[in-house]
Design a protein around this motif. Structure first.
Motif, PDB file in Angstrom:
ATOM      1  N   ALA A 161      -7.420  60.173 -18.297  1.00 16.90           N
ATOM      2  CA  ALA A 161      -8.817  60.661 -17.754  1.00 16.90           C
ATOM      3  C   ALA A 161      -9.470  61.722 -18.533  1.00 16.90           C
ATOM      4  O   ALA A 161      -8.959  62.430 -19.143  1.00 16.90           O
ATOM      5  CB  ALA A 161      -8.221  60.909 -16.378  1.00 16.90           C
ATOM      6  N   ALA A 162     -10.999  61.565 -18.323  1.00 12.70           N
ATOM      7  CA  ALA A 162     -11.730  62.560 -18.859  1.00 12.70           C
ATOM      8  C   ALA A 162     -11.608  64.085 -18.636  1.00 12.70           C
ATOM      9  O   ALA A 162     -11.100  64.200 -17.108  1.00 12.70           O
ATOM     10  CB  ALA A 162     -13.303  62.302 -18.770  1.00 12.70           C
ATOM     11  N   LEU A 163     -11.625  65.091 -19.409  1.00 11.22           N
ATOM     12  CA  LEU A 163     -11.399  66.355 -19.005  1.00 11.22           C
ATOM     13  C   LEU A 163     -12.838  67.043 -19.043  1.00 11.22           C
ATOM     14  O   LEU A 163     -13.759  66.672 -19.548  1.00 11.22           O
ATOM     15  CB  LEU A 163     -10.561  66.918 -20.315  1.00 11.22           C
ATOM     16  CG  LEU A 163      -9.278  66.649 -20.386  1.00 11.22           C
ATOM     17  CD1 LEU A 163      -8.442  67.430 -21.747  1.00 11.22           C
ATOM     18  CD2 LEU A 163      -8.206  66.930 -19.102  1.00 11.22           C
TER      19      LEU A 163
ATOM     20  N   ARG B   5      -8.876  56.796 -29.610  1.00  8.99           N
ATOM     21  CA  ARG B   5      -9.148  57.109 -27.980  1.00  8.99           C
ATOM     22  C   ARG B   5      -8.004  57.956 -27.401  1.00  8.99           C
ATOM     23  O   ARG B   5      -6.738  57.857 -28.006  1.00  8.99           O
ATOM     24  CB  ARG B   5      -9.184  55.870 -27.002  1.00  8.99           C
ATOM     25  CG  ARG B   5      -8.078  54.892 -27.065  1.00  8.99           C
ATOM     26  CD  ARG B   5      -8.252  53.656 -25.992  1.00  8.99           C
ATOM     27  NE  ARG B   5      -9.228  52.918 -26.537  1.00  8.99           N
ATOM     28  CZ  ARG B   5      -8.967  51.869 -26.965  1.00  8.99           C
ATOM     29  NH1 ARG B   5      -7.923  51.692 -27.431  1.00  8.99           N
ATOM     30  NH2 ARG B   5     -10.023  51.035 -27.600  1.00  8.99           N
ATOM     31  N   ALA B   6      -8.476  58.785 -26.392  1.00  9.20           N
ATOM     32  CA  ALA B   6      -7.311  59.741 -26.011  1.00  9.20           C
ATOM     33  C   ALA B   6      -6.221  58.981 -25.279  1.00  9.20           C
ATOM     34  O   ALA B   6      -6.404  57.978 -24.464  1.00  9.20           O
ATOM     35  CB  ALA B   6      -8.170  60.732 -25.069  1.00  9.20           C
ATOM     36  N   VAL B   7      -5.149  59.384 -25.437  1.00  8.27           N
ATOM     37  CA  VAL B   7      -3.742  58.946 -24.739  1.00  8.27           C
ATOM     38  C   VAL B   7      -3.204  59.969 -23.934  1.00  8.27           C
ATOM     39  O   VAL B   7      -3.467  61.109 -24.345  1.00  8.27           O
ATOM     40  CB  VAL B   7      -3.025  58.305 -25.456  1.00  8.27           C
ATOM     41  CG1 VAL B   7      -3.731  56.810 -26.279  1.00  8.27           C
ATOM     42  CG2 VAL B   7      -2.463  59.122 -26.954  1.00  8.27           C
ATOM     43  N   ALA B   8      -2.540  59.460 -23.010  1.00 12.82           N
ATOM     44  CA  ALA B   8      -1.714  60.654 -22.168  1.00 12.82           C
ATOM     45  C   ALA B   8      -0.776  61.464 -23.381  1.00 12.82           C
ATOM     46  O   ALA B   8      -0.048  60.620 -24.213  1.00 12.82           O
ATOM     47  CB  ALA B   8      -0.936  60.012 -21.240  1.00 12.82           C
TER      48      ALA B   8
ATOM     49  N   THR C 126     -18.853  55.389 -24.595  1.00  7.62           N
ATOM     50  CA  THR C 126     -17.632  54.587 -24.451  1.00  7.62           C
ATOM     51  C   THR C 126     -17.214  54.864 -22.902  1.00  7.62           C
ATOM     52  O   THR C 126     -17.647  56.042 -22.447  1.00  7.62           O
ATOM     53  CB  THR C 126     -16.561  55.546 -25.405  1.00  7.62           C
ATOM     54  OG1 THR C 126     -16.262  56.740 -25.302  1.00  7.62           O
ATOM     55  CG2 THR C 126     -16.938  54.934 -26.753  1.00  7.62           C
ATOM     56  N   PRO C 127     -16.437  54.246 -22.638  1.00  5.61           N
ATOM     57  CA  PRO C 127     -15.696  54.218 -21.064  1.00  5.61           C
ATOM     58  C   PRO C 127     -14.824  55.612 -20.878  1.00  5.61           C
ATOM     59  O   PRO C 127     -15.199  56.162 -19.768  1.00  5.61           O
ATOM     60  CB  PRO C 127     -15.129  53.001 -20.698  1.00  5.61           C
ATOM     61  CG  PRO C 127     -14.628  52.481 -22.028  1.00  5.61           C
ATOM     62  CD  PRO C 127     -15.686  52.982 -23.133  1.00  5.61           C
ATOM     63  N   GLY C 128     -14.383  55.970 -21.849  1.00  2.00           N
ATOM     64  CA  GLY C 128     -13.347  57.289 -21.707  1.00  2.00           C
ATOM     65  C   GLY C 128     -13.472  58.177 -22.694  1.00  2.00           C
ATOM     66  O   GLY C 128     -14.429  58.040 -23.721  1.00  2.00           O
ATOM     67  N   PRO C 129     -12.679  59.079 -22.760  1.00  2.25           N
ATOM     68  CA  PRO C 129     -12.698  60.000 -24.098  1.00  2.25           C
ATOM     69  C   PRO C 129     -12.390  59.377 -25.389  1.00  2.25           C
ATOM     70  O   PRO C 129     -11.227  58.960 -25.556  1.00  2.25           O
ATOM     71  CB  PRO C 129     -11.700  61.164 -23.624  1.00  2.25           C
ATOM     72  CG  PRO C 129     -11.153  60.918 -22.314  1.00  2.25           C
ATOM     73  CD  PRO C 129     -11.470  59.434 -21.802  1.00  2.25           C
ATOM     74  N   GLU C 130     -13.104  59.578 -26.404  1.00  2.00           N
ATOM     75  CA  GLU C 130     -12.551  58.968 -27.633  1.00  2.00           C
ATOM     76  C   GLU C 130     -13.044  59.835 -28.878  1.00  2.00           C
ATOM     77  O   GLU C 130     -13.494  61.025 -28.534  1.00  2.00           O
ATOM     78  CB  GLU C 130     -13.400  57.674 -27.801  1.00  2.00           C
ATOM     79  CG  GLU C 130     -13.174  56.422 -26.901  1.00  2.00           C
ATOM     80  CD  GLU C 130     -13.358  55.025 -27.396  1.00  2.00           C
ATOM     81  OE1 GLU C 130     -13.524  54.779 -28.631  1.00  2.00           O
ATOM     82  OE2 GLU C 130     -13.052  54.234 -26.712  1.00  2.00           O
TER      83      GLU C 130
ATOM     84  N   PRO D  27     -19.881  64.775 -27.160  1.00  2.00           N
ATOM     85  CA  PRO D  27     -19.069  65.392 -26.408  1.00  2.00           C
ATOM     86  C   PRO D  27     -17.871  65.955 -27.058  1.00  2.00           C
ATOM     87  O   PRO D  27     -17.469  66.041 -27.996  1.00  2.00           O
ATOM     88  CB  PRO D  27     -18.247  63.987 -25.896  1.00  2.00           C
ATOM     89  CG  PRO D  27     -19.272  63.057 -26.025  1.00  2.00           C
ATOM     90  CD  PRO D  27     -19.962  63.295 -27.264  1.00  2.00           C
ATOM     91  N   THR D  28     -17.232  67.200 -26.132  1.00  2.00           N
ATOM     92  CA  THR D  28     -15.980  67.930 -26.650  1.00  2.00           C
ATOM     93  C   THR D  28     -14.770  66.773 -26.536  1.00  2.00           C
ATOM     94  O   THR D  28     -14.815  65.991 -25.851  1.00  2.00           O
ATOM     95  CB  THR D  28     -15.669  69.247 -26.062  1.00  2.00           C
ATOM     96  OG1 THR D  28     -15.667  68.712 -24.755  1.00  2.00           O
ATOM     97  CG2 THR D  28     -16.997  70.065 -26.026  1.00  2.00           C
ATOM     98  N   PRO D  29     -13.807  66.970 -27.705  1.00  2.00           N
ATOM     99  CA  PRO D  29     -12.858  65.943 -27.468  1.00  2.00           C
ATOM    100  C   PRO D  29     -12.026  66.101 -26.036  1.00  2.00           C
ATOM    101  O   PRO D  29     -11.693  67.167 -25.808  1.00  2.00           O
ATOM    102  CB  PRO D  29     -11.929  66.584 -28.489  1.00  2.00           C
ATOM    103  CG  PRO D  29     -12.702  67.481 -29.393  1.00  2.00           C
ATOM    104  CD  PRO D  29     -13.969  67.942 -28.531  1.00  2.00           C
ATOM    105  N   GLY D  30     -11.961  65.097 -25.490  1.00  2.00           N
ATOM    106  CA  GLY D  30     -11.323  65.180 -24.070  1.00  2.00           C
ATOM    107  C   GLY D  30     -12.384  64.797 -22.965  1.00  2.00           C
ATOM    108  O   GLY D  30     -11.968  64.183 -21.923  1.00  2.00           O
TER     109      GLY D  30
END
Lengths: 252, 276
Positions: free
Chosen positions: B120-122, B270-273, B240-244, B170-173
């Motif tokens: 999820a985005a930060l 893309r960001a992963v847990a 993009t729909p999520g953090p990339e 955007p900042t990473p996350g």
């Protein structure tokens, strides 16, 4: 123009819904950027992208298209209304073999708000089929800054715009033809106006940089140790010369 | 043949006769050493061999040289395996993966496939450093903006060999494509921070430390190379729909008339847990 009344009729359902939408706060200093990936409709074989910047009532737009029918005009517009979206490419339309015709998907993308004509062409909805002023190749890059109304600018900046590019050669004949005529202009084959590409202009998440990135310092193909190599080459040449000279003398 | 020099040749000391041979051996040795010390070309993404870039490929570089730098003697037979980055690894629906990945529109739409658990985005927090273990990258990050002509500024001066974050992204996350860039080579052609970027393949990890103390892990899902004059702005910078994350450097042929590489290598992640 005779087709403009039909377009106007198309526009009505879209317009009814619009006043209900509060105009979003548009445009900080940099304006609003939007981007769309254009997906194919009617198996047009094409693809493309659109990139827009809304600044006040000016809309700068860059549309890149590949793979459509070459040598034929491609009407292109920003649609606003309906669900502000592209139709399911698999939807059953009223065209040849169930092809999607422009009005078939009006529930999805509404009516024409801006006609993306070439420089000099008029850009209102009344000029949606100004075929002489649209790109006429299968692959092209289109760029133009267009003045629109405050309402249209606000709607596009809010992500309600949908870019639609028209013109599909359903039967692969290499030209717009066929028995069925257009739902927008009965003097044109339906192939000329059926939608070929569609993409929703989504609000961007950054001010996108222009073009590529110059992240190369220098070529790795140069000679980093050119001094060594040159010295070596000179030494080797001297050696060969010396040997030749000696052999010559020996022979002599 | 002239006989003029006959007499002099006879009195020449024996040691002098060896001089040409010594010169030759030393000279050849130096040339060989110099050639072997050349910095090799940066790795190219495997997909760069398809469609767009294939005709421009130079001898020995047209193959999937991607991992050759890291895994000794990567056999050419790897071509089939690595030819469809972003599609093969996680089986996304891309029947024509290799052809599509070179175009601005790809079947590997960001966020479209099912990979490891996405994050999820930060909230925003500026990045401070980036690590890419697979290619030995560990660099502090500084913020850069746009030049007057609208192009991305690039690292320079004392920071020329560090990676940078584009402060307009955007900042990473955060939700959206965060853009990191680094040079492939520095002055004189020596390798710079992102020299090996083209060797990354889907599944590789990128970690970014942020100013709020958090670390965001990203997983590479696509690696591609594009001519700079046909840079796919929407694919790289589009929403993009999520953090990339996007890692960008240069590659391809070096154009000596412009003083720049003709291609850009772009890594999509893309960001992963963190523990997935």
């Amino acid at each position: 123009m005779k087709f403009s009344t039909r377009l106007a009729a198309m526009a009505v359902p879209g317009l009814v819904a619009l006043p209900l939408l509060a105009a979003p706060a548009v445009a900080d200093d940099h304006g609003t950027e939007l981007m769309a990936t254009l997906g194919e409709l009617n198996d047009s074989g094409g693809s493309g992208t659109a990139w827009a910047k809304v600044d006040g009532t000016s809309v700068w737009l860059s549309v890149e298209v590949q793979g459509l029918l070459d040598g034929a005009p491609h009407a292109q517009h920003i649609h606003i209304g309906g669900a502000n979206s592209c139709p399911d490419p698999m939807m059953e339309g009223t065209g040849p073999d169930g092809a999607i015709r422009t009005t078939d998907a009006a529930d999805s993308y509404g009516a024409v708000a801006v006609s993306l004509t070439n420089d000099g062409g008029m850009t209102g909805p009344d000029h949606a089929l100004d075929v002489a002023n649209f790109p006429a190749t299968g692959t092209y890059t289109y760029e133009r800054t267009i003045e629109v109304s405050e309402e249209v600018a606000a709607q596009i900046a809010d992500g309600q715009g949908v870019v639609v590019v028209h013109g599909v050669d359903h039967d692969g004949s290499g030209a717009y033809d066929g028995e069925q005529m257009s739902d927008l202009d009965p003097s044109l084959p339906t192939e000329a106006t059926d939608p070929a590409l569609c993409g929703e202009l989504a609000v961007g998440q950054m001010d996108a940089p222009s073009g590529g990135v110059q992240t190369g310092g220098a070529s790795t193909e140069g000679m980093e140790y050119s001094g060594f190599a040159m010295g070596g080459a000179v030494l080797a040449a001297a050696g060969i010369g010396g040997l030749l000279l000696r052999n010559r003398r020996a022979e002599g | 043949m002239t006989t003029k020099h006959q007499g002099r040749g006879a009195v020449r000391p024996a040691a002098l006769g060896l001089l040409p041979v010594v010169c030759l051996v030393l000279g050849v040795l130096l040339v060989v050493v110099a050639i072997n010390r050349q910095v090799p070309d940066p790795p190219r993404p495997a997909s760069a061999t398809s469609a767009v870039d294939a005709p421009a490929g130079r001898g020995g570089q047209t193959g999937p040289a991607d991992r050759a730098g890291r895994e000794t003697a990567a056999p050419v037979a790897d071509a089939g395996k690595t030819a469809a980055p972003g599609t093969a690894a996680r089986g996304t629906a891309a029947p024509e993966g290799t052809a599509l990945t070179t175009g601005p529109q790809s079947a590997t739409a960001p966020g479209a496939d099912v990979g490891p658990e996405t994050m999820a985005a930060l909230p925003a927090a500026e990045p401070v450093s980036v690590r890419v273990d697979a290619i030995g990258v560990d660099s502090p990050l500084h913020a850069l903006g746009l030049a007057a002509d609208g192009t991305l500024e690039v690292p320079s001066g004392a920071l020329v060999d560090q990676a940078a974050w584009y402060s307009g992204s955007p900042t990473p996350g955060e939700s959206g494509p965060s853009v990191l860039e680094g040079h492939v080579t520095g002055p004189g052609g020596r390798p710079s921070v992102f020299f090996e970027l083209g060797a990354l393949v889907p599944g590789d990890r990128v970690e970014v430390d942020r100013a709020d103390g958090s670390t965001v892990a990203f997983e590479v899902y696509r690696v591609d190379s594009y001519p700079k004059d046909a840079f796919p702005t929407v694919a790289v910078y589009g929403p993009t729909p999520g953090p990339e994350l996007r890692l960008i450097t240069c590659g391809g042929e070096f154009d000596t008339t412009t003083g720049h590489h003709v291609d850009n290598t772009v890594v999509y992640a893309r960001a992963v847990a963190a523990d997935s």
